[in-house]
Design a protein around this motif. Structure first.
Motif, PDB file in Angstrom:
ATOM      1  N   THR A   1       0.817  -1.226   0.000  1.00  0.00           N
ATOM      2  CA  THR A   1       0.000   0.000   0.000  1.00  0.00           C
ATOM      3  C   THR A   1       0.845   1.267   0.000  1.00  0.00           C
ATOM      4  O   THR A   1       0.298   2.360  -0.039  1.00  0.00           O
ATOM      5  N   ASP A   2       2.155   1.117   0.052  1.00  0.00           N
ATOM      6  CA  ASP A   2       3.032   2.291   0.050  1.00  0.00           C
ATOM      7  C   ASP A   2       4.079   2.125  -1.044  1.00  0.00           C
ATOM      8  O   ASP A   2       5.081   1.439  -0.858  1.00  0.00           O
ATOM      9  N   ILE A   3       3.837   2.748  -2.189  1.00  0.00           N
ATOM     10  CA  ILE A   3       4.752   2.668  -3.329  1.00  0.00           C
ATOM     11  C   ILE A   3       5.443   4.017  -3.472  1.00  0.00           C
ATOM     12  O   ILE A   3       4.785   5.051  -3.602  1.00  0.00           O
ATOM     13  N   SER A   4       6.762   3.990  -3.476  1.00  0.00           N
ATOM     14  CA  SER A   4       7.503   5.251  -3.573  1.00  0.00           C
ATOM     15  C   SER A   4       8.189   5.428  -4.927  1.00  0.00           C
ATOM     16  O   SER A   4       8.702   6.494  -5.218  1.00  0.00           O
ATOM     17  N   SER A   5       8.194   4.380  -5.761  1.00  0.00           N
ATOM     18  CA  SER A   5       8.835   4.492  -7.071  1.00  0.00           C
ATOM     19  C   SER A   5       8.226   3.476  -8.035  1.00  0.00           C
ATOM     20  O   SER A   5       7.540   2.534  -7.620  1.00  0.00           O
ATOM     21  N   SER A   6       8.508   3.661  -9.319  1.00  0.00           N
ATOM     22  CA  SER A   6       8.011   2.700 -10.309  1.00  0.00           C
ATOM     23  C   SER A   6       8.723   1.355 -10.153  1.00  0.00           C
ATOM     24  O   SER A   6       8.147   0.303 -10.434  1.00  0.00           O
ATOM     25  N   THR A   7       9.943   1.371  -9.668  1.00  0.00           N
ATOM     26  CA  THR A   7      10.667   0.125  -9.414  1.00  0.00           C
ATOM     27  C   THR A   7       9.960  -0.690  -8.342  1.00  0.00           C
ATOM     28  O   THR A   7       9.798  -1.903  -8.475  1.00  0.00           O
ATOM     29  N   ALA A   8       9.507  -0.011  -7.295  1.00  0.00           N
ATOM     30  CA  ALA A   8       8.784  -0.699  -6.222  1.00  0.00           C
ATOM     31  C   ALA A   8       7.466  -1.275  -6.741  1.00  0.00           C
ATOM     32  O   ALA A   8       7.070  -2.380  -6.360  1.00  0.00           O
ATOM     33  N   ALA A   9       6.795  -0.539  -7.616  1.00  0.00           N
ATOM     34  CA  ALA A   9       5.534  -1.022  -8.185  1.00  0.00           C
ATOM     35  C   ALA A   9       5.764  -2.260  -9.039  1.00  0.00           C
ATOM     36  O   ALA A   9       5.033  -3.250  -8.930  1.00  0.00           O
ATOM     37  N   ALA A  10       6.784  -2.233  -9.891  1.00  0.00           N
ATOM     38  CA  ALA A  10       7.077  -3.388 -10.730  1.00  0.00           C
ATOM     39  C   ALA A  10       7.485  -4.591  -9.884  1.00  0.00           C
ATOM     40  O   ALA A  10       7.084  -5.722 -10.153  1.00  0.00           O
ATOM     41  N   LYS A  11       8.276  -4.340  -8.832  1.00  0.00           N
ATOM     42  CA  LYS A  11       8.698  -5.431  -7.948  1.00  0.00           C
ATOM     43  C   LYS A  11       7.502  -6.052  -7.226  1.00  0.00           C
ATOM     44  O   LYS A  11       7.443  -7.268  -7.043  1.00  0.00           O
ATOM     45  N   ALA A  12       6.537  -5.227  -6.864  1.00  0.00           N
ATOM     46  CA  ALA A  12       5.354  -5.745  -6.181  1.00  0.00           C
ATOM     47  C   ALA A  12       4.484  -6.584  -7.106  1.00  0.00           C
ATOM     48  O   ALA A  12       3.676  -7.385  -6.637  1.00  0.00           O
ATOM     49  N   LEU A  13       4.642  -6.426  -8.414  1.00  0.00           N
ATOM     50  CA  LEU A  13       3.873  -7.218  -9.372  1.00  0.00           C
ATOM     51  C   LEU A  13       4.471  -8.612  -9.607  1.00  0.00           C
ATOM     52  O   LEU A  13       3.865  -9.438 -10.296  1.00  0.00           O
ATOM     53  N   GLU A  14       5.637  -8.878  -9.055  1.00  0.00           N
ATOM     54  CA  GLU A  14       6.296 -10.163  -9.270  1.00  0.00           C
ATOM     55  C   GLU A  14       5.447 -11.378  -8.892  1.00  0.00           C
ATOM     56  O   GLU A  14       5.494 -12.388  -9.591  1.00  0.00           O
ATOM     57  N   PRO A  15       4.642 -11.331  -7.809  1.00  0.00           N
ATOM     58  CA  PRO A  15       3.825 -12.512  -7.496  1.00  0.00           C
ATOM     59  C   PRO A  15       2.836 -12.879  -8.607  1.00  0.00           C
ATOM     60  O   PRO A  15       2.511 -14.041  -8.789  1.00  0.00           O
ATOM     61  N   VAL A  16       2.409 -11.894  -9.373  1.00  0.00           N
ATOM     62  CA  VAL A  16       1.453 -12.148 -10.447  1.00  0.00           C
ATOM     63  C   VAL A  16       2.154 -12.382 -11.776  1.00  0.00           C
ATOM     64  O   VAL A  16       1.825 -13.296 -12.520  1.00  0.00           O
ATOM     65  N   ALA A  17       3.138 -11.546 -12.093  1.00  0.00           N
ATOM     66  CA  ALA A  17       3.776 -11.579 -13.405  1.00  0.00           C
ATOM     67  C   ALA A  17       5.093 -12.354 -13.420  1.00  0.00           C
ATOM     68  O   ALA A  17       5.663 -12.558 -14.480  1.00  0.00           O
ATOM     69  N   GLY A  18       5.582 -12.730 -12.272  1.00  0.00           N
ATOM     70  CA  GLY A  18       6.834 -13.474 -12.213  1.00  0.00           C
ATOM     71  C   GLY A  18       8.039 -12.599 -12.528  1.00  0.00           C
ATOM     72  O   GLY A  18       8.033 -11.392 -12.272  1.00  0.00           O
ATOM     73  N   LYS A  19       9.058 -13.226 -13.118  1.00  0.00           N
ATOM     74  CA  LYS A  19      10.293 -12.503 -13.402  1.00  0.00           C
ATOM     75  C   LYS A  19      10.122 -11.456 -14.500  1.00  0.00           C
ATOM     76  O   LYS A  19      10.973 -10.591 -14.664  1.00  0.00           O
TER      77      LYS A  19
END
Length: 108
Positions: free
Chosen positions: A53-71
């Protein structure tokens, strides 16, 4: 329209041409905005479900998508952002061309 000529030589066709250009601009911007909103909502829903619930950068957002999108999360996230930007380029270029023409007092 095969009978269309450059407006410099056929100024009577300007009204129809401007209607087409206006419609093209409005549709292009509407579609690019809808895609951007879809990306925002999809990302927000995915991140919230993952407890992020706390995203400070686009890198953090992409990293948080890893459970759904994988590598490929970073690639998918980047493709979405770049794709949305590319959708807006032709529309913005056209409107900028008209603005420059008007500023230089050209007949546009």
């Amino acid at each position: 329209d095969p009978s269309a000529k450059p407006l410099k030589w056929a100024p009577w066709q300007a009204r129809k041409a401007f209607q087409r250009i206006r419609a093209d601009t409005l549709v292009g911007m509407a579609l690019s905005n809808l895609i951007a909103i879809a990306i925002i909502f999809t990302t927000a829903a995915t991140l919230h479900k993952a407890g992020v619930t706390d995203i400070s950068s686009s890198t953090a957002a992409a990293k948080a998508l890893e459970p759904v999108a994988g590598k490929l999360a970073f690639v998918i996230f980047a493709a979405g952002i770049i794709g949305t930007g590319l959708l807006a380029v032709p529309v913005l270029a056209g409107s900028a061309a008209f603005a420059v023409g008007e500023a230089l007092h050209w007949k546009v």
